[in-house]
Design an enzyme around this catalytic site. Structure first.
Site, short mmCIF file in Angstrom:
data_model
loop_
_atom_site.label_atom_id
_atom_site.label_comp_id
_atom_site.label_asym_id
_atom_site.label_seq_id
_atom_site.Cartn_x
_atom_site.Cartn_y
_atom_site.Cartn_z
N ARG A 121 -35.36 -64.76 -23.66
CA ARG A 121 -34.92 -65.30 -22.37
C ARG A 121 -33.44 -65.65 -22.40
NH1 ARG A 121 -39.07 -65.78 -18.99
NH2 ARG A 121 -38.73 -67.75 -17.90
N ASP A 123 -38.73 -63.59 -13.84
CA ASP A 123 -38.48 -64.85 -13.13
C ASP A 123 -37.01 -65.26 -13.23
OD1 ASP A 123 -40.24 -66.92 -15.63
OD2 ASP A 123 -38.83 -65.27 -15.84
#
Lengths: 330, 330
Positions: free
Chosen positions: A292, A244
């Site tokens: 992330r 994403d």
């Protein structure tokens, strides 16, 4: 009321009268029949039990979207969510990305419980990869994709509104989960949400990403994703994460603008505690958030720069759910 | 560290060493001076007490806006508001449209209480007309106009945010007061707000106008306004009302889209109860709202159609005033 005729004498007038009244009655019946045919047809949504023609034939590519939902080890949640999402307005088709390698899909059971409002396609995968959901599926016929995680429930009202917002911002990721990156004096980026310091552009907070696990975006971006540097795929496969974030980099690079538009959800729920599988989702891994941040920095290297841009636009639906939700002290 | 030279004999080498070290020292000083010049300049916003160069010279036409405020019989409110608005970020200049015919402007008093952050121009009018504020003032140098009623106080935070939103939607009226029209089976339109029935496009309410008494719009629309049918001016003069409805018709016709973008204000106040003048504003007239419905229908005649379009987009500022104002149950 037969002033005129009744005065006339004889049986002859009686027969003429009979014929006349018969003709009048027949004409009235015909007129009544015609009027009935002209009555406006009762709209479908007032007849919840009537059978509707399959949506697939009435939705055009621009006015509908395809739901893509990847699933791993949570088939009970998947089926619960499919029952909900199959009835969302403007849905064209559902593509289930089946990451349960070697396991049969529930397609038989699905078909036995038909009819269904829209077609559902089960795409069996050969390897359990996070980025499987970002393939350019040939089954995709719509311009818009709705991507949902298999543990996320968003109300139909929220989805219908967000879809209408996407139609006004088709080059953006329009969704319900905003995140941001911040830069630090060392030049190393960090990933997070509102708990992180504001980026410092005026008042309030900013977001620079909208996560694709609950968002609408243009199907063309799936095509674009197939043309990214190999290092991007390697990163996503290495971490089983960050697909994403990579999509947000791709979109931001493409538009030169903030990748996402955040729509504030009225009703969004995470169902993972409801699963019988005991599987609790990738974001519970200890290293998830650190990964992330790591991904943000790796992607900056791969793309030779930071393309993400900040936005502070938060969109809500005027007059819904509260018809005066915009009222002020004036 | 003078291995090489120190071994060499004599006074000659001493003088050479002296020259050499002097040259080195001078070069080092020059390099240090050059580095100092290259240091990033401290941003203005970190030195709140330092004198700033006049905004008018540092604001470019794209990054700043002009406030246009029309005033009638409420000079006390005007001056209170000017003290507030003169300090709004990105303000270039203020134009006060002086509708107090025959009365001296407070320009002298204004100047005696200087210096002020921005220039303020008092435009003396010859007739007290509502549409005086919609002239194409030659004093206007910016692309953006902020139009405010002389009894409306909007916080600096709201204005700064709404200006940034306008910059993303420059062809729209971006403001704080949404209104709508509805059509009725008879074909006659009615004007109102949330108390009126929803127009019936899905859930929730819709708005089709954003009032210009608290809004940003492109200065080009003032130019366009000078080229409207005479009947429009006659209508506004007849009612001393509806200039804002006319502007929404103009913008909607021009863009083919909803004329306005509604930004939900955090802090907007009506100060009219605070005035000493006893003057309470046009919207208190008994016929005010009926006039506005009347205007909608007249404008539809004049423009030969209804150009207004509905929108249900409500914009708020992400993370402000509450840094987690987007948080949800997920």
């Amino acid at each position: 009321r037969c002033f005129h005729f009744c005065k006339l004498p004889g049986r002859v007038m009686g027969i003429r009268l009979l014929r006349f009244t018969s003709v009048v009655i027949i004409v009235l019946l015909l007129v009544a029949g015609a009027l009935t045919a002209l009555l406006p047809t009762i709209k479908d949504d007032k007849l919840p039990n009537s059978r509707r023609e399959p949506k697939a034939q009435s939705q055009s590519a621009l006015d509908s979207f395809t739901l893509i939902m990847q699933t791993y080890n949570r088939t009970d949640l998947l089926l619960k969510l499919l029952n909900h999402y199959q009835a969302i307005p403007h849905l064209h088709k559902v593509i289930v990305v089946w990451n349960n390698i070697g396991e049969k899909t529930p397609e038989e059971m699905w078909n036995s419980l038909g009819p269904h409002p829209v077609p559902v396609v089960f795409k069996v995968q050969t390897v359990n990869r996070m980025r499987n959901r970002l393939q350019n599926f040939p089954d995709l016929e719509t311009k818009a994709v709705l991507m949902m995680d298999d543990d996320t429930l968003v109300s139909a009202h929220d989805l219908a509104f967000a879809f209408s917002v996407w139609q006004q911002f088709p080059e953006h990721i329009v969704g319900f989960v905003p995140r941001k990156h911040i830069s630090t004096p060392s030049g190393v980026y960090s990933y997070g949400s509102f708990e992180l310091q504001n980026p410092g552009f005026g008042n309030g907070d900013q977001y620079s990403m909208v996560l694709i696990g609950a968002a609408f975006f243009h199907s063309g971006y799936l095509e674009d994703f197939q043309r990214q540097p190999e290092a991007v795929y390697a990163l996503i496969d290495e971490t089983q994460n960050c697909d994403d974030i990579a999509m947000n980099f791709l979109v931001a690079k493409h538009t030169g603008k903030p990748s996402g538009v955040f729509v504030k959800p009225v009703d969004i729920r995470n169902l993972e505690k409801d699963t019988n599988s005991g599987y609790s989702g990738m974001w519970h891994r200890a290293e998830h958030l650190l990964q992330r941040s790591y991904c943000v920095n790796k992607l900056v290297n791969i793309y030779d720069g930071m393309p993400l841009k900040y936005s502070n636009i938060m969109i809500s639906q005027f007059g819904f759910p509260n018809y005066a939700n915009h009222k002020n002290k004036m």
